[in-house]
Design a protein around this motif. Structure first.
Motif, short mmCIF file in Angstrom:
data_model
loop_
_atom_site.label_atom_id
_atom_site.label_comp_id
_atom_site.label_asym_id
_atom_site.label_seq_id
_atom_site.Cartn_x
_atom_site.Cartn_y
_atom_site.Cartn_z
N PRO A 112 49.65 9.64 70.42
CA PRO A 112 49.48 10.82 71.28
C PRO A 112 50.63 11.04 72.26
O PRO A 112 50.94 12.17 72.60
CB PRO A 112 48.17 10.53 72.02
N VAL A 113 51.28 9.97 72.69
CA VAL A 113 52.39 10.13 73.64
C VAL A 113 53.58 10.84 72.98
O VAL A 113 54.42 11.42 73.66
CB VAL A 113 52.80 8.76 74.23
N VAL A 114 53.64 10.84 71.66
CA VAL A 114 54.70 11.55 70.93
C VAL A 114 54.25 12.97 70.58
O VAL A 114 54.98 13.94 70.80
CB VAL A 114 55.09 10.78 69.65
N THR A 115 53.04 13.11 70.06
CA THR A 115 52.59 14.42 69.61
C THR A 115 52.19 15.34 70.77
O THR A 115 52.36 16.56 70.68
CB THR A 115 51.40 14.29 68.64
N GLY A 116 51.70 14.79 71.87
CA GLY A 116 51.29 15.59 73.02
C GLY A 116 52.41 16.45 73.58
O GLY A 116 52.24 17.66 73.76
N PRO A 117 53.58 15.88 73.88
CA PRO A 117 54.67 16.70 74.41
C PRO A 117 55.14 17.80 73.44
O PRO A 117 55.58 18.86 73.89
CB PRO A 117 55.80 15.69 74.66
N ILE A 118 55.03 17.55 72.15
CA ILE A 118 55.41 18.58 71.18
C ILE A 118 54.46 19.77 71.30
O ILE A 118 54.88 20.93 71.33
CB ILE A 118 55.42 18.00 69.76
N ILE A 119 53.16 19.50 71.40
CA ILE A 119 52.17 20.56 71.55
C ILE A 119 52.39 21.29 72.88
O ILE A 119 52.29 22.52 72.94
CB ILE A 119 50.75 19.99 71.42
N ILE A 120 52.70 20.57 73.93
CA ILE A 120 52.97 21.19 75.23
C ILE A 120 54.20 22.09 75.13
O ILE A 120 54.20 23.21 75.67
CB ILE A 120 53.16 20.11 76.31
N ALA A 121 55.24 21.64 74.44
CA ALA A 121 56.45 22.45 74.30
C ALA A 121 56.16 23.75 73.55
O ALA A 121 56.66 24.82 73.93
CB ALA A 121 57.54 21.66 73.57
N ILE A 122 55.33 23.69 72.52
CA ILE A 122 54.95 24.91 71.79
C ILE A 122 54.22 25.86 72.72
O ILE A 122 54.50 27.07 72.75
CB ILE A 122 54.08 24.56 70.56
N GLY A 123 53.30 25.34 73.53
CA GLY A 123 52.58 26.19 74.48
C GLY A 123 53.50 26.82 75.51
O GLY A 123 53.36 27.99 75.85
N LEU A 124 54.48 26.05 76.00
CA LEU A 124 55.41 26.59 76.99
C LEU A 124 56.31 27.67 76.38
O LEU A 124 56.68 28.64 77.06
CB LEU A 124 56.26 25.47 77.59
N ILE A 125 56.66 27.52 75.11
CA ILE A 125 57.46 28.54 74.44
C ILE A 125 56.67 29.84 74.33
O ILE A 125 57.22 30.94 74.45
CB ILE A 125 57.91 28.05 73.04
N LEU A 126 55.36 29.74 74.10
CA LEU A 126 54.51 30.92 73.94
C LEU A 126 54.07 31.53 75.27
O LEU A 126 53.60 32.67 75.30
CB LEU A 126 53.28 30.57 73.11
N ALA A 127 54.22 30.83 76.38
CA ALA A 127 53.74 31.31 77.68
C ALA A 127 54.34 32.66 78.08
O ALA A 127 53.59 33.55 78.52
CB ALA A 127 53.99 30.27 78.76
N PRO A 128 55.65 32.89 77.95
CA PRO A 128 56.17 34.21 78.34
C PRO A 128 55.56 35.35 77.52
O PRO A 128 55.30 36.43 78.06
CB PRO A 128 57.68 34.10 78.07
N SER A 129 55.32 35.11 76.25
CA SER A 129 54.69 36.13 75.42
C SER A 129 53.27 36.42 75.89
O SER A 129 52.84 37.58 75.94
CB SER A 129 54.68 35.67 73.96
N ALA A 130 52.54 35.39 76.28
CA ALA A 130 51.18 35.57 76.78
C ALA A 130 51.19 36.39 78.07
O ALA A 130 50.37 37.29 78.25
CB ALA A 130 50.52 34.22 77.00
#
Length: 165
Positions: A112-130
């Motif tokens: 999870p310490v590896v996959t969690g930041p990847i999921i967070i990065a995807i969410g941050l990339i989508l935040a401006p669109s939201a």
């Protein structure tokens, strides 16, 4: 299926790809997947919001007359699509590694310490669109957010899946 269908329609709309072609390829990919796995894994393969960051870098939207980035960059879209195809080959390599070494040995490489930041990065990339989407109707955005929170906390069965729609 609900999550993948939404992504399979929205991602092409956002990137400028053909929705019908994306749906056709998702269907063919799903049929191939079911043939390869012998129908043991019930899944629908479709598009992913994870690719939006790569598309934005390789084929950024062009500016229209009003100064908004709304015109698909059709000249660069084939290069972005090639990147998506190469990621498919990476999936094939990982599936072969899992077949050879087993899932437990491979999952040790992705805690999870590896996959969690990847999921967070995807969410941050989508935040401006939201935020851009919310600016046109804040009331609707908060109603949608409230629905998601209520359904996820107190929902049971199909109600928990409602926010995906």
């Amino acid at each position: 299926m609900f999550a993948m269908f939404g992504a399979t329609v929205l991602v092409p709309l956002i990137t400028g790809l053909s929705v019908s072609t994306t749906l056709l390829c998702a269907g063919l990919g799903t049929l191939l997947f079911h043939l390869i796995t012998g129908g043991k894994v019930p899944a629908f393969l479709g598009s992913s919001f994870a690719y939006l960051g790569g598309f934005a870098i390789v084929a950024p939207m062009l500016v229209d007359e009003s100064g908004q980035q709304t015109i698909p960059n059709t000249e660069m879209l084939p290069y972005a699509c090639a990147g998506v195809a190469l990621s498919g080959l990476v999936y094939v390599v990982f599936s072969l590694l899992i077949s050879v070494f087993g899932i437990r040995r491979i999952m040790k490489l992705f805690p999870p310490v590896v996959t969690g930041p990847i999921i967070i990065a995807i969410g941050l990339i989508l935040a401006p669109s939201a935020i851009t989407n919310c600016q046109s109707n804040w009331l609707l955005a908060f109603v949608a957010l409230g629905t998601v929170i209520v359904c996820n906390i107190w929902g049971k069965g199909m109600i928990k899946i409602l926010p995906i729609l």
